[in-house]
Design a protein around this motif. Sequence first.
Motif, PDB file in Angstrom:
ATOM      1  N   MET A   1       0.695  -0.981  -0.021  1.00  0.00           N
ATOM      2  CA  MET A   1      -0.166  -0.150  -0.121  1.00  0.00           C
ATOM      3  C   MET A   1       0.834   1.338  -0.004  1.00  0.00           C
ATOM      4  N   ASP A   2       1.896   1.183   0.454  1.00  0.00           N
ATOM      5  CA  ASP A   2       2.834   2.262   0.642  1.00  0.00           C
ATOM      6  C   ASP A   2       3.042   2.795  -0.900  1.00  0.00           C
ATOM      7  N   ASN A   3       3.399   1.869  -1.572  1.00  0.00           N
ATOM      8  CA  ASN A   3       3.881   2.240  -3.135  1.00  0.00           C
ATOM      9  C   ASN A   3       2.964   3.251  -3.684  1.00  0.00           C
ATOM     10  N   ARG A   4       1.483   2.606  -3.349  1.00  0.00           N
ATOM     11  CA  ARG A   4       0.240   3.131  -3.967  1.00  0.00           C
ATOM     12  C   ARG A   4      -0.029   4.642  -3.287  1.00  0.00           C
ATOM     13  N   ASP A   5       0.366   4.656  -2.335  1.00  0.00           N
ATOM     14  CA  ASP A   5       0.156   6.277  -1.644  1.00  0.00           C
ATOM     15  C   ASP A   5       1.190   6.892  -2.208  1.00  0.00           C
ATOM     16  N   GLU A   6       2.386   6.662  -2.392  1.00  0.00           N
ATOM     17  CA  GLU A   6       3.442   7.432  -2.946  1.00  0.00           C
ATOM     18  C   GLU A   6       3.295   8.094  -4.351  1.00  0.00           C
ATOM     19  N   GLN A   7       2.657   6.852  -5.176  1.00  0.00           N
ATOM     20  CA  GLN A   7       2.430   6.989  -6.509  1.00  0.00           C
ATOM     21  C   GLN A   7       1.155   8.034  -6.519  1.00  0.00           C
ATOM     22  N   GLU A   8       0.178   8.152  -5.596  1.00  0.00           N
ATOM     23  CA  GLU A   8      -0.855   8.942  -5.519  1.00  0.00           C
ATOM     24  C   GLU A   8      -0.216  10.301  -5.362  1.00  0.00           C
ATOM     25  N   LYS A   9       0.573  10.330  -4.358  1.00  0.00           N
ATOM     26  CA  LYS A   9       1.171  11.619  -3.861  1.00  0.00           C
ATOM     27  C   LYS A   9       1.955  12.366  -5.037  1.00  0.00           C
ATOM     28  N   LYS A  10       2.639  11.440  -5.977  1.00  0.00           N
ATOM     29  CA  LYS A  10       3.376  12.043  -6.711  1.00  0.00           C
ATOM     30  C   LYS A  10       2.310  12.573  -7.859  1.00  0.00           C
ATOM     31  N   GLN A  11       1.412  11.832  -8.334  1.00  0.00           N
ATOM     32  CA  GLN A  11       0.411  12.329  -9.071  1.00  0.00           C
ATOM     33  C   GLN A  11      -0.398  13.562  -8.852  1.00  0.00           C
ATOM     34  N   MET A  12      -0.667  13.649  -7.512  1.00  0.00           N
ATOM     35  CA  MET A  12      -1.290  14.974  -7.099  1.00  0.00           C
ATOM     36  C   MET A  12      -0.242  16.079  -7.278  1.00  0.00           C
ATOM     37  N   GLU A  13       0.853  15.759  -6.877  1.00  0.00           N
ATOM     38  CA  GLU A  13       1.930  16.968  -7.167  1.00  0.00           C
ATOM     39  C   GLU A  13       1.823  17.454  -8.658  1.00  0.00           C
ATOM     40  N   GLU A  14       1.948  16.462  -9.585  1.00  0.00           N
ATOM     41  CA  GLU A  14       1.913  16.752 -10.974  1.00  0.00           C
ATOM     42  C   GLU A  14       0.786  17.293 -11.331  1.00  0.00           C
ATOM     43  N   TYR A  15      -0.592  17.006 -11.099  1.00  0.00           N
ATOM     44  CA  TYR A  15      -1.584  17.905 -11.379  1.00  0.00           C
ATOM     45  C   TYR A  15      -1.395  19.029 -10.632  1.00  0.00           C
ATOM     46  N   LYS A  16      -0.818  19.497  -9.610  1.00  0.00           N
ATOM     47  CA  LYS A  16      -0.547  20.987  -9.317  1.00  0.00           C
ATOM     48  C   LYS A  16       0.237  21.768 -10.180  1.00  0.00           C
ATOM     49  N   LYS A  17       1.369  20.789 -10.633  1.00  0.00           N
ATOM     50  CA  LYS A  17       2.163  21.464 -11.582  1.00  0.00           C
ATOM     51  C   LYS A  17       1.411  21.920 -12.719  1.00  0.00           C
ATOM     52  N   LYS A  18       0.734  21.066 -13.271  1.00  0.00           N
ATOM     53  CA  LYS A  18       0.116  20.879 -14.825  1.00  0.00           C
ATOM     54  C   LYS A  18      -1.460  20.524 -14.588  1.00  0.00           C
ATOM     55  N   PRO A  19      -1.903  21.908 -14.462  1.00  0.00           N
ATOM     56  CA  PRO A  19      -3.722  21.165 -14.017  1.00  0.00           C
ATOM     57  C   PRO A  19      -4.500  20.776 -15.181  1.00  0.00           C
ATOM     58  N   LEU A  20      -3.804  21.027 -16.430  1.00  0.00           N
ATOM     59  CA  LEU A  20      -4.240  20.211 -17.740  1.00  0.00           C
ATOM     60  C   LEU A  20      -4.382  18.799 -17.725  1.00  0.00           C
ATOM     61  N   ILE A  21      -3.410  18.555 -17.151  1.00  0.00           N
ATOM     62  CA  ILE A  21      -3.290  16.710 -17.281  1.00  0.00           C
ATOM     63  C   ILE A  21      -4.405  16.175 -16.544  1.00  0.00           C
ATOM     64  N   ASN A  22      -4.806  16.914 -15.387  1.00  0.00           N
ATOM     65  CA  ASN A  22      -5.902  16.476 -14.533  1.00  0.00           C
ATOM     66  C   ASN A  22      -7.142  16.336 -15.321  1.00  0.00           C
ATOM     67  N   MET A  23      -7.597  17.474 -15.993  1.00  0.00           N
ATOM     68  CA  MET A  23      -8.618  17.719 -16.861  1.00  0.00           C
ATOM     69  C   MET A  23      -8.461  16.692 -18.056  1.00  0.00           C
ATOM     70  N   ALA A  24      -7.460  16.438 -18.753  1.00  0.00           N
ATOM     71  CA  ALA A  24      -7.568  15.491 -19.846  1.00  0.00           C
ATOM     72  C   ALA A  24      -7.672  14.134 -19.576  1.00  0.00           C
ATOM     73  N   ASP A  25      -7.094  13.602 -18.225  1.00  0.00           N
ATOM     74  CA  ASP A  25      -7.415  12.483 -17.761  1.00  0.00           C
ATOM     75  C   ASP A  25      -8.781  12.195 -17.258  1.00  0.00           C
TER      76      ASP A  25
END
Length: 63
Positions: A1-25
Amino acid sequence: MDNRDEQEKKQMEEYKKKPLINMADSMNRSVIGDMGGLTKGGCLVRVLTMVIIVGLLIFLLLK
């Protein structure tokens, strides 16, 4: 589960840097759907899913 939490945290930071990625997803998931739900089912769900997919492919190829 730690790997999944780390992956979600990285994804959230990526969404904050590039909000259009979140919209595209979000748009891709709304148009295509989340295929992960089909693989989480039991044996019967997987068999029915495969039958439907193969049936659609055969239908489209013979049309």
